[in-house]
Motif scaffolding. Structure first.
Motif, PDB file in Angstrom:
ATOM      1  N   THR A  64       7.512   3.368   2.294  1.00  0.00           N
ATOM      2  CA  THR A  64       8.380   2.355   3.010  1.00  0.00           C
ATOM      3  C   THR A  64       9.679   4.116   2.686  1.00  0.00           C
ATOM      4  N   GLY A  65       9.267   4.904   1.326  1.00  0.00           N
ATOM      5  CA  GLY A  65      10.319   5.661   1.270  1.00  0.00           C
ATOM      6  C   GLY A  65      10.457   7.187   2.727  1.00  0.00           C
ATOM      7  N   ASP A  66       9.423   6.904   2.504  1.00  0.00           N
ATOM      8  CA  ASP A  66       9.332   8.249   4.561  1.00  0.00           C
ATOM      9  C   ASP A  66       9.364   7.030   5.629  1.00  0.00           C
ATOM     10  N   ILE A  67       9.605   5.444   6.078  1.00  0.00           N
ATOM     11  CA  ILE A  67      11.319   5.182   6.086  1.00  0.00           C
ATOM     12  C   ILE A  67      12.417   5.753   6.196  1.00  0.00           C
ATOM     13  N   PHE A  68      12.577   5.035   5.023  1.00  0.00           N
ATOM     14  CA  PHE A  68      13.927   4.995   4.642  1.00  0.00           C
ATOM     15  C   PHE A  68      14.996   7.328   4.519  1.00  0.00           C
ATOM     16  N   ARG A  69      13.839   7.348   4.581  1.00  0.00           N
ATOM     17  CA  ARG A  69      13.768   9.269   4.927  1.00  0.00           C
ATOM     18  C   ARG A  69      14.217   9.715   6.325  1.00  0.00           C
ATOM     19  N   ASP A  70      13.764   9.107   6.878  1.00  0.00           N
ATOM     20  CA  ASP A  70      14.071   8.928   8.509  1.00  0.00           C
ATOM     21  C   ASP A  70      15.602   8.823   8.139  1.00  0.00           C
ATOM     22  N   ASN A  71      15.290   7.338   8.241  1.00  0.00           N
ATOM     23  CA  ASN A  71      16.744   6.640   8.685  1.00  0.00           C
ATOM     24  C   ASN A  71      17.576   7.878   7.834  1.00  0.00           C
ATOM     25  N   ILE A  72      17.731   8.201   6.794  1.00  0.00           N
ATOM     26  CA  ILE A  72      19.103   8.879   6.341  1.00  0.00           C
ATOM     27  C   ILE A  72      19.006  10.222   7.098  1.00  0.00           C
TER      28      ILE A  72
END
Ligand code: AP5
Length: 211
Positions: free
Chosen positions: A31-39
């Protein structure tokens, strides 16, 4: 196999999840990676998540839950998956139980002192998500990703004051998951303190994965 890996910041969840996912040929859902991709892609979701992540707070449950429902409905999850960073609250775990059946839950333990030391030395590749440590897992060429030659960066939330906040919220909100999954007889405890290869070996043995 549907797996969860959880543990304090720097316990090696991401590091180990990548190895397990590759070995079992299942997606690694961080989930951290998904958020960072979205950022990085400046999406609405990224903008919403960033304000919490920057200060070491959890992103609100409703945002994370919606995101994970969508991700788990994708076809590549059918043969199984490993969740890294979800669930982080009892509510998130209860919702997950309604969406899918989890087989095993790995809890990787390290001390708070080790957590701060590891996170301070972490270097991440913003292009392919590879994770290194300046001392324990250095790249072949300083500052460059082994796989794609991308420039390695320090994550924005890897400063000491933010790490201390993230650890406090881990103990308060995420650690209770241990009892939750113990009651379901799904918990596998792993000592995260030894070197990376030894932790992988313990996980493979406990999951009965042959090398
Ligand atoms: P996330 O990206 O999941 O970060 P985290 O939980 O803080 O975990 P880390 O990535 O810091 O640690 P890790 O255990 O994966 O360690 P790693 O393998 O990199 O989440 C970031 C933020 O997103 C959260 O704070 C929150 O705001 C938000 N968020 C995400 N999911 C959410 C959810 N479900 N609900 C609400 N909010 C959510 O290893 C660390 C370092 O140590 C590396 O340098 C590595 O090389 C090294 N290392 C690893 N293992 C070893 C070892 N055995 N020995 C020596 N060094 C090692």
């Amino acid at each position: 196999m549907n797996l969860i890996i959880f543990g304090p910041q720097g316990s090696g969840k991401g590091t180990q999840a990548k190895v397990i996912a590759e070995k079992l040929n299942i997606p690694h859902i961080s989930t951290g990676d998904i958020f960072r991709d979205n950022i990085n892609n400046q999406t609405d979701l990224g903008r919403k998540a960033k304000k919490y992540m920057d200060v070491g707070q959890l992103v609100p449950d409703d945002i994370v839950i919606e995101m994970i429902k969508v991700r788990l409905s994708q076809t590549d999850c059918r043969p199984g998956f490993i969740l890294d960073g979800y669930p982080r609250t009892i509510l998130q775990a209860e919702v997950l139980d309604k969406i899918t059946e989890i087989d095993k839950v790995l809890e990787v333990w390290i001390s708070d002192k080790e957590s701060v030391s590891r996170i301070s030395g972490r270097r991440s590749c913003p292009i392919d998500g590879s994770v290194y440590h300046i001392k324990y897992n250095p790249p072949k060429e300083e500052g460059r990703c082994d796989k794609c030659q991308g420039k390695l960066l320090v994550r924005g939330d890897d400063t000491e004051p933010v790490i201390i906040k993230r650890l406090a919220q881990y103990h308060e909100q995420t650690e209770p998951l241990k009892k939750y999954y113990q009651k379901q007889s799904k918990l596998i405890e792993v000592d995260g303190m030894p070197p990376i290869k030894d932790v992988t070996k313990e996980i493979f043995e406990k999951l009965r994965i042959t090398n």
